[in-house]
Write a protein that holds these residues in place. Structure first.
Motif, PDB file in Angstrom:
ATOM      1  N   LEU A   2      31.267  18.439  33.457  1.00  0.00           N
ATOM      2  CA  LEU A   2      31.886  19.751  33.599  1.00  0.00           C
ATOM      3  C   LEU A   2      32.067  20.073  35.079  1.00  0.00           C
ATOM      4  CD1 LEU A   2      29.962  21.856  30.920  1.00  0.00           C
ATOM      5  CD2 LEU A   2      31.913  20.310  30.647  1.00  0.00           C
ATOM      6  N   VAL A   3      33.222  20.620  35.405  1.00  0.00           N
ATOM      7  CA  VAL A   3      33.539  20.981  36.780  1.00  0.00           C
ATOM      8  C   VAL A   3      33.589  22.499  36.875  1.00  0.00           C
ATOM      9  CG1 VAL A   3      35.188  20.757  38.668  1.00  0.00           C
ATOM     10  CG2 VAL A   3      34.872  18.856  37.042  1.00  0.00           C
ATOM     11  N   ALA A   4      32.797  23.061  37.788  1.00  0.00           N
ATOM     12  CA  ALA A   4      32.704  24.508  37.961  1.00  0.00           C
ATOM     13  C   ALA A   4      33.306  24.908  39.297  1.00  0.00           C
ATOM     14  CB  ALA A   4      31.253  24.957  37.892  1.00  0.00           C
TER      15      ALA A   4
ATOM     16  N   VAL B 193      29.632  20.241  40.002  1.00  0.00           N
ATOM     17  CA  VAL B 193      29.674  19.629  38.677  1.00  0.00           C
ATOM     18  C   VAL B 193      28.416  20.006  37.906  1.00  0.00           C
ATOM     19  CG1 VAL B 193      31.053  17.701  39.508  1.00  0.00           C
ATOM     20  CG2 VAL B 193      28.571  17.440  39.314  1.00  0.00           C
ATOM     21  N   SER B 194      28.529  19.943  36.584  1.00  0.00           N
ATOM     22  CA  SER B 194      27.415  20.230  35.698  1.00  0.00           C
ATOM     23  C   SER B 194      27.367  19.167  34.616  1.00  0.00           C
ATOM     24  CB  SER B 194      27.580  21.620  35.059  1.00  0.00           C
ATOM     25  OG  SER B 194      26.630  21.833  34.034  1.00  0.00           O
TER      26      SER B 194
ATOM     27  N   SER C 200      35.997  23.511  33.686  1.00  0.00           N
ATOM     28  CA  SER C 200      36.872  22.585  32.969  1.00  0.00           C
ATOM     29  C   SER C 200      36.092  21.312  32.688  1.00  0.00           C
ATOM     30  CB  SER C 200      38.129  22.265  33.785  1.00  0.00           C
ATOM     31  OG  SER C 200      37.789  21.702  35.034  1.00  0.00           O
ATOM     32  N   VAL C 201      36.533  20.552  31.697  1.00  0.00           N
ATOM     33  CA  VAL C 201      35.838  19.326  31.323  1.00  0.00           C
ATOM     34  C   VAL C 201      36.602  18.123  31.849  1.00  0.00           C
ATOM     35  CG1 VAL C 201      36.985  19.209  29.071  1.00  0.00           C
ATOM     36  CG2 VAL C 201      34.801  18.031  29.419  1.00  0.00           C
ATOM     37  N   ASP C 202      35.871  17.187  32.422  1.00  0.00           N
ATOM     38  CA  ASP C 202      36.426  15.903  32.866  1.00  0.00           C
ATOM     39  C   ASP C 202      35.929  14.864  31.869  1.00  0.00           C
ATOM     40  OD1 ASP C 202      37.517  13.792  34.201  1.00  0.00           O
ATOM     41  OD2 ASP C 202      36.369  14.034  36.051  1.00  0.00           O
TER      42      ASP C 202
END
Length: 336
Positions: free
Chosen positions: A138-140, A153-154, A324-326
């Motif tokens: 996950l990108v914050a 990132v998470s 958003s999700v990578d």
């Protein structure tokens, strides 16, 4: 003859895969870790590893870049969720595999992947010999009160609101002695003084919705320590993120949230009879915990900026965050 033999030994060593071990020198168990790595290298046919210490101002990003530049085949992150997250931020999209040796308190990412959290040798062997699993990152993108933006990132779970407050007020000494149970103490202190706030959220660029919440959580996985299941359907490799809005109105609301994650999700929802019981007791109609899922979500906080955390680490206050999700961006070594 002797020279040719030495050349063959050198060539064989050069052909063996090599790992880099990125470790937090302040964590307990580092000496045991070195012994475990040396033993596992011999068993699994790896060349001696490259050892890289993290720093106070860099828990792993720069060290992972050093490992990539050295051309290693595998990067082992030895530490807590913060170290793993920082290393993963650099490895994301590189194709280089990540091994994990948990040395932290929560170790949530490792737990959800089935990586041993109490046996460094088993974790090292798994890192060297396990199978590859591509997982989402996950990108914050966070906006600060001064208008500046930051990107992080998470891997596990991020939150705005009381969860971040709880983490920021956790007693460090208690956490060192009893581990994740220290968060329970912080939660019991944070809930009575918490103030709900209003947030506007937009999923996948759709309609904006306004909610009054105690916290908004954005998750890549669903299990928490203590046998709690916050998000039953969350998967690390489904190409989606999960959003959880906690909306208790009073102390009873918090008790219903606890019932949801400790009993309904974990036990009752696993059977047809249990699901019927949830429905009969109004569990499907309550609004203390509200779930949604998508590929991106935008949060805009109305009023005072709120505290923000990523994977159990406090990141100050924010006025807005976009996640958003990578998909399948990180390759992790897991059990066969």
């Amino acid at each position: 003859m002797g020279a040719r033999a030495n050349d063959r030994v050198t060539d064989a060593a050069a052909e063996r895969p090599r790992a880099a071990v990125i470790f937090n020198p302040t964590k307990r168990g580092v000496n045991e870790l070195r012994v475990a790595v040396e033993r596992a290298e011999d068993v699994q046919g790896f060349a001696p590893s490259l050892w890289i210490e993290t720093a106070a101002d860099d828990p792993g990003k720069g060290m992972a870049l050093e490992a990539l530049e050295a051309g290693v085949d595998l990067v082992i992150a030895a530490g807590g969720d913060g170290t793993v997250r920082s290393v993963a931020a650099t490895l994301r999209g590189s194709g280089v595999r990540l091994g994990i040796v948990p040395l932290g308190t929560g170790n949530l990412f490792a737990r959800n992947l089935g990586i041993p959290v109490n046996d460094p040798f088993d974790a090292v062997v798994l890192a060297l010999s396990g199978v590859d699993r591509a997982v989402d990152v996950l990108v914050a993108e966070a906006t600060r009160p001064d208008g500046s933006d930051e990107t992080h990132v998470s891997l596990v779970m991020s939150g705005v609101g009381i969860d971040a407050t709880m983490i920021s007020t956790t007693n460090a000494e208690l956490k060192r002695r009893v581990g994740w149970l220290a968060y329970v103490d912080a939660g019991l202190r944070a809930i009575p003084v918490s103030k709900p706030f209003r947030v506007v959220h937009r999923l996948d660029g759709g309609h904006a919705h306004r909610s009054r919440v105690a916290s908004v959580l954005i998750a890549n996985l669903g299990y928490l320590p203590g046998n709690l299941e916050l998000i039953p359907d969350a998967e690390l490799d489904d190409g989606h993120l999960d959003v959880v809005r906690l909306q208790p109105r009073n102390l009873l609301g918090w008790l219903l949230i606890w019932r949801k994650v400790a009993w309904e999700n974990r036990v009752l929802a696993k059977s047809a009879l249990g699901r019927q019981l949830i429905d009969l007791t109004g569990g499907n109609r309550r609004r203390e915990v509200v779930y949604s899922r998508g590929r991106s979500v935008e949060l805009t906080i109305e009023g005072e900026a709120q505290e923000f955390e990523i994977d159990g680490e406090v990141f100050g206050v924010v006025t807005a965050v976009r996640f958003s999700v990578d998909p399948a961006a990180l390759i992790v070594r897991v059990a066969r």
